[in-house]
Scaffold this active site. Structure first.
Site, PDB file in Angstrom:
ATOM      1  N   ASP A   1      47.461  62.449  52.254  1.00 45.74           N
ATOM      2  CA  ASP A   1      47.479  61.227  53.059  1.00 45.74           C
ATOM      3  C   ASP A   1      46.208  61.166  53.889  1.00 45.74           C
ATOM      4  O   ASP A   1      45.173  61.711  53.487  1.00 45.74           O
ATOM      5  CB  ASP A   1      48.759  61.226  53.929  1.00 45.74           C
TER       6      ASP A   1
ATOM      7  N   HIS B   1      48.679  57.037  59.577  1.00 50.15           N
ATOM      8  CA  HIS B   1      49.613  57.028  58.448  1.00 50.15           C
ATOM      9  C   HIS B   1      50.016  58.450  58.055  1.00 50.15           C
ATOM     10  O   HIS B   1      51.199  58.748  57.864  1.00 50.15           O
ATOM     11  CB  HIS B   1      48.934  56.306  57.284  1.00 50.15           C
TER      12      HIS B   1
ATOM     13  N   SER C   1      56.026  53.759  52.281  1.00 44.84           N
ATOM     14  CA  SER C   1      55.345  54.978  52.749  1.00 44.84           C
ATOM     15  C   SER C   1      56.221  55.771  53.690  1.00 44.84           C
ATOM     16  O   SER C   1      56.126  56.992  53.761  1.00 44.84           O
ATOM     17  CB  SER C   1      54.082  54.609  53.536  1.00 44.84           C
TER      18      SER C   1
END
Ligand SMILES: *[C@@H]1O[C@H](CO)[C@@H](O)[C@H](O)[C@H]1NC(C)=O
Ligand SMILES: *[C@@H]1O[C@H](CO)[C@@H](O)[C@H](O)[C@H]1NC(C)=O
Ligand SMILES: *[C@@H]1O[C@H](CO)[C@@H](O)[C@H](O)[C@H]1NC(C)=O
Length: 765
Positions: free
Chosen positions: A152, A224, A548
């Site tokens: 990520d 994220h 996600s």
């Protein structure tokens, strides 16, 4: 310049060599400038010694470039040498064509860029570690000993979610590293965050730290990666809330599992969370080397081809690593699901039983419930309310059309957001203009289930219908007014579960015979660790939504399952999750979709259903699969040569319908079809399972044998399912279920069938 026509190799080798040298002399700076990054994939490793693997890369590249091995070595961007063999380099288009024909080269893949696809959620799923009787995870030690790799945007290592209090030593089998860089020291790793690597070479030309903050290190600038990692394995952090909302303990699914971070997604100007394939593949390769048990990727993919990333992930699965990916955020359109291969667990996003109601009281004393996560407000008292067109030169009520205008100052503005995903940036731009004009707040009528990112400011979302009611009030009232009240957190039954509208839908465009997504998990308004906010505190937590956020929920559960069942294959784990998932929410209510609250969720929305971690721990039977099955799948799809040149496919194409999936999907039923499945008993040794069927409308389903008896010698049994239809015309899909039960376990597979026109119907006069 002459176009080079690829010739088949071997005897032509010398000619080829001369030709390339010739071409190289001709090549100019401009051609070099047009060089593109490619991945040269060479299949499984031919040598166990990585230095021999590297040498083979230098040889092939030297031949194609017509240079010395040393020069070739200098132009290699990455070697992939642990999980599989290959390298990344820059090539001209013609060199790429020649490379594709070189011995040992399986595929030459141009660089692509994927995108990164938000704790109530664990209570919602019923996952607890208490030592209450019958709690399957009481002895899971919260995932301790299991290593979860997250590919990520990196990690904020100071976040409380990654503290290592109470954790034992790093597992001795771990071969990973803590790679330092900008604002990331080796001391940032600990017994929780046991590995951190970063791979920037596919993005470094575009990284501009003036335009968008980024660190050449594992440090997360986007948020994220921190969010997804803390959702999967975040340590227990008590009393976290977002400014008083959603108060509770924030934790990952497996709070004592260890974390290995592979940063391959970058904060490019105007493109936060861009993941070049060359960097992703390096992350996969290193993760296989390091010894992760689980790989979690909340990253986009391609729906029209089998993505090179998915092919490389098969090397991870071959090593027993369970791979979990997000289904994508391109719903509610059908056929939008990505990561469609059978060796990956693909996760859709649902809401959970939490909402943030924010009362909107109109001047006619009517109260409408909106949703908001802004908590800075007190009750406002009545304020003027209107559309942008009431307070500015805008001609519509659209959020996208709003321009700054001082007449909005002190007012509450009602606007309607476009239904198109692509317009969200424009909506945010419009909201920015409301804020800068000094408005007190905004009411946004929106089609998407996501809360728009205005946490710092009072914006309340409502659905279109409520928006229309408010609009009709503003149009009928001489002096429309509104009073906004502070947001509250509501949990529990009053809020039923829905599949998020953004969650990508099946069936898979490429192989509709394989049900995707596999399962759904919470992915709307998930609270987890994030990059520090303005206050520069490292205890930042934030809400985020997307598949996600759903994906790492399953990754956390997989880590726990791995403690309980260390010998289960990735397919067995997927089967356990799928056959125990539920078509109803944890309180037993039917699951609907957000975009149409009348539509009951079907397998193309949530696969087998909402994951149920407690039932997955003890599934009774599993549908197992192995490398042979996966290779057969590639053979059926015509992709066998993209995994390995030496793949031998059976002379007759294996039927995808017979893959031992925990689901049955027939995209084109003509008359009747029989599929075979094999189940392995992982429950009590002496068990008798009986089949039951919920028939898809107009489809007959027969199971043979209808009863399966297991004992100490019979662990595995096969059965057939025959589906036949008398539908007269092609129609949509119809859904049903097959369940095996021994009275304690219920092993359920969704059935999805679409019938084709039967000949007699079309041939008839
Ligand atoms: C980086 O971004 C800044 C600010 O947007 C800009 O002025 C500069 O030209 C960019 N640098 C490069 C190399 O693109
Ligand atoms: C709204 O309620 C208040 C207090 O109950 C009352 O005084 C007022 O007349 C009501 N307004 C309308 C439009 O009904
Ligand atoms: C298990 O079941 C099979 C088939 O019914 C039977 O032949 C076998 O004897 C059984 N084994 C034991 C140990 O009961």
């Amino acid at each position: 310049m002459k176009k080079y026509t690829p010739i088949t190799l071997s005897a032509q080798c010398i000619l080829l060599f001369l030709l390339i040298s010739y071409q190289r002399h001709l090549s100019t700076a401009s051609e070099n400038a047009a060089n593109k990054m490619y991945i040269v994939y060479m299949g499984e490793r031919k040598h166990s010694d990585p230095s021999l693997v590297v040498d083979s890369h230098h040889n092939v590249l030297a031949t194609v470039l017509g240079t010395s091995k040393e020069t070739a070595a200098d132009s290699i961007i990455y070697h992939y040498k642990h999980g599989f063999s290959g390298f990344a380099t820059r090539l001209t288009d013609s060199q790429a064509k020649i490379m594709a024909e070189m011995p040992g080269v399986v595929d030459v893949i141009p660089k692509r860029v994927h995108k990164v696809h938000t704790t109530r959620s664990w209570d919602y799923l019923g996952l607890s570690f208490s030592h209450a009787t019958k709690n399957p995870y009481a002895n899971s030690n919260m995932g301790d000993g299991i290593i979860v790799g997250v590919i990520d945007s990196g990690i904020v290592p100071e976040s409380k979610s990654f503290h290592d209090q109470g954790l034992g030593p790093i597992p001795s089998r771990w071969k990973g590293e803590c790679v330092v860089g900008d604002q990331f020291k080796s001391t940032h790793c600990n017994r929780k965050l046991i590995g951190a690597r970063w791979f920037a070479k596919g993005a470094e030309d575009e990284i501009n730290t003036t335009a968008a903050i980024e660190y050449f290190s594992p440090r997360d600038a986007v948020g994220h990666g921190t969010h997804t990692a803390s959702t999967a394995v975040g340590s227990l952090v008590h009393d976290v809330s977002f400014k008083g909302l959603a108060l509770g303990t924030v934790r990952g699914g497996a709070p004592r599992a260890r974390l290995a971070v592979y940063k391959a997604c970058w904060n490019l100007p105007g493109n936060a969370g861009a993941c070049p394939t060359v960097d992703q593949l390096k992350a996969v390769d290193e993760a296989i080397h390091d010894g992760v048990d689980v790989l979690s990727l909340s990253i986009s993919g391609d729906r029209t081809t089998i993505d090179p990333l998915d092919i490389m992930l098969l090397h991870a699965v071959a090593k027993g690593i369970t791979v979990i990916c997000s289904a994508g955020n391109d719903g509610p359109r059908l056929n939008t699901v990505v990561h469609i291969v059978p060796w990956i667990i693909t996760v859709a996003a649902s809401t959970m039983d939490r909402s943030f109601p924010s009362p909107i009281m109109l001047g006619n004393n009517r109260t409408i419930m909106g949703q908001s996560v802004f908590t800075g407000n007190k009750e406002t008292g009545f304020i003027d309310l209107g559309c942008p067109s009431d307070f500015s030169d805008a001609s519509t009520c659209n959020c996208e059309d709003i321009v700054p205008d001082s007449r909005m100052k002190g007012k509450v503005v009602l606007c309607f957001a476009s239904t198109s995903d692509l317009q969200i940036a424009n909506v945010n731009q419009g909201l920015g203009n409301i804020v800068s004009s000094g408005a007190v707040g905004a009411i946004i009528a929106i089609y998407r289930s996501q809360l728009i990112s205005c946490y710092e400011w009072q914006c309340i979302t409502v659905d279109y219908e409520l928006g229309a009611q408010i609009l009709s009030y503003t149009q009928s009232s001489r002096k429309p007014m509104v009073k906004l009240n502070p947001t509250k957190t509501l949990v529990g039954k009053p809020v039923s579960t829905k599949i998020a509208d953004f969650s990508s839908r099946g069936p898979s465009m490429l192989s509709p015979g394989i049900l995707k997504p596999d399962v759904a998990a919470p992915g709307v308004n998930v609270l987890a660790a994030y990059v520090p906010t303005k206050e520069k505190s490292f205890q930042s937590f934030a809400f985020d939504s997307g598949t996600s956020m759903a994906c790492p929920h399953v990754s956390g559960i997989v880590a726990l399952l791995k403690v309980l069942h260390p010998n289960w294959s990735p397919a067995a784990i997927r089967s356990a999750l799928a056959t125990t998932a539920s078509a109803t929410d944890p309180s037993g209510e039917t699951v609907f979709t957000i975009e149409d609250p009348q539509t009951v969720a079907n397998p193309f929305h949530f696969g087998s259903g909402i994951v149920n971690p407690n039932r997955a721990a003890d599934p009774g039977l599993i549908y197992d699969m192995g490398m042979t099955d996966y290779v057969h799948y590639l053979c059926s799809m015509g992709y066998s040569k993209s995994y390995s040149r030496s793949t031998v496919c059976p002379s007759k194409k294996p039927s995808i319908l017979n893959l031992n999936l925990p689901s049955i999907t027939i995209p084109n039923l003509r008359g009747s079809v029989t599929v075979t499945r094999t189940v392995t008993n992982v429950g009590p040794v002496d068990s008798i399972y009986v089949a039951s069927i919920e028939h898809p409308l107009g489809v007959k389903v027969g199971v043979k044998p209808p009863e399966l008896a297991f004992n100490s010698t019979v662990k595995t049994l096969s059965f057939t399912v025959t589906l036949s239809s008398n539908h007269k015309a092609i129609g949509g899909y119809y859904f049903g279920r097959l369940s095996w039960s021994d009275g304690i376990h219920k092993v359920t597979s969704p059935i999805s069938v679409r019938t084709e026109i039967i000949p007699s119907y079309t041939d008839g006069a």
